[in-house]
Design an enzyme around this catalytic site. Sequence first.
Site, PDB file in Angstrom:
ATOM      1  N   SER A  76       0.905  -1.171   0.235  1.00  0.00           N
ATOM      2  CA  SER A  76      -0.233   0.052   0.051  1.00  0.00           C
ATOM      3  C   SER A  76       0.841   1.303  -0.012  1.00  0.00           C
ATOM      4  O   SER A  76       1.769   1.282   0.668  1.00  0.00           O
ATOM      5  CB  SER A  76      -0.882  -0.132   1.187  1.00  0.00           C
ATOM      6  OG  SER A  76      -1.907   1.151   1.188  1.00  0.00           O
ATOM      7  N   TYR A  98      -6.605   7.522   5.210  1.00  0.00           N
ATOM      8  CA  TYR A  98      -6.200   6.219   4.921  1.00  0.00           C
ATOM      9  C   TYR A  98      -7.233   5.333   4.797  1.00  0.00           C
ATOM     10  O   TYR A  98      -7.272   4.614   4.015  1.00  0.00           O
ATOM     11  CB  TYR A  98      -5.220   5.756   6.118  1.00  0.00           C
ATOM     12  CG  TYR A  98      -4.755   4.425   6.218  1.00  0.00           C
ATOM     13  CD1 TYR A  98      -3.789   3.864   5.294  1.00  0.00           C
ATOM     14  CD2 TYR A  98      -5.464   3.577   7.007  1.00  0.00           C
ATOM     15  CE1 TYR A  98      -3.673   2.410   5.305  1.00  0.00           C
ATOM     16  CE2 TYR A  98      -5.384   2.185   6.998  1.00  0.00           C
ATOM     17  CZ  TYR A  98      -4.322   1.591   6.330  1.00  0.00           C
ATOM     18  OH  TYR A  98      -3.993   0.134   5.973  1.00  0.00           O
ATOM     19  N   LYS A 128      -8.375   3.172   1.691  1.00  0.00           N
ATOM     20  CA  LYS A 128      -8.451   1.890   1.342  1.00  0.00           C
ATOM     21  C   LYS A 128     -10.176   1.509   1.187  1.00  0.00           C
ATOM     22  O   LYS A 128     -10.217   0.386   0.242  1.00  0.00           O
ATOM     23  CB  LYS A 128      -8.600   1.280   3.223  1.00  0.00           C
ATOM     24  CG  LYS A 128      -7.058   1.072   3.490  1.00  0.00           C
ATOM     25  CD  LYS A 128      -6.530  -0.161   2.744  1.00  0.00           C
ATOM     26  CE  LYS A 128      -5.090  -0.529   3.244  1.00  0.00           C
ATOM     27  NZ  LYS A 128      -4.476  -1.521   2.343  1.00  0.00           N
TER      28      LYS A 128
END
Length: 341
Positions: free
Chosen positions: A86, A158, A162
Amino acid sequence: MTDELVLVTGGTGFIAQHCMLALLRSGYRVRTTVRSLSREQEVRQNLRAGGAEPGDRLSFVKTDLGSDAGWAEAVAGCVYVLHGASPTPSGDQVREEDWVRPAIDGNLRVLRAARDAGVKRVVLTSAFGAVGVGHRKPLHRPFNETDWSDLTGRVAPYQKSKTLSEQAAWDFVAREGGALELSAVNPVAVLGPALGPDYSHSIRMIKNMMDGQPACPKINTGLVDVRDVADLHVLAMTDPAARGERFLAISGESIWMADIARILRERMGKAAGKVSTRVIPNWLVALSALRDPVMKAILPILGVNMNATSVKAQTLLGWRPRSREDAIVATAESLVTLGLI
């Protein structure tokens, strides 16, 4: 032994390294991606700490999620891909697009390369952050795989990255994936044995407690052992029932931070001598948040029950995670063993 080759992206990552250990134990050959080949020895050393000496059954390819270079080489000859890499913004970026666009583009880059190489299935390491945040009203049931984070609510960059990157992956496979299959694993806070000094954010929570954090905010979290997360990836990779499915990875019910502290005190003896079970009142966190960005970040989840269920993974795939208590203790013991406390 099997000659099947599996690509694990982001080989320096905590979950990725435990996935490699699980694959090597199961007899697979493993290839992994790193942004710099100078980190190969570090990865091999961490795997050694986890009990593996893979030799030439492990190989490395230099790639970056921000570039097409190297991905065709990385996926060549692979039957499966475990995609956990990621992109993490470096420096002090605060703009959402510094998180979101690279995460979406990175997923699509890996999926496109996997499809073009004839990979059978990709297992995407997503997160509970794509399931259980931003909801305006508390649920009166545990979160499950039908839930998606509400991006109109209060969602950190974040978690937004996702959510949108997992959705983009499902959309890509539906529209352009051809024969490529996709499964997703959505872990809650991941604990378990650290393999070296470069460990996950969740493990830092345990380290802070062991180091003498003065008190615990009223935060609720699900927990899961990284070894069980790795096992779930392997099950999701090979089981026909996992095709097109997402799986929450949580052990038992969620837990309050003060209860984690109590478990450490009960199970770790002298090593947990500095652990505080005091709870910081919500009003004091709110006051501190006026000048402390860390406290400000946790305001939306203060007092919120984050319970989720892994019934789907257990019934469909036969997954059997360790207890959350064992995950907590394994984390603390590894930090002691590595001399990090």
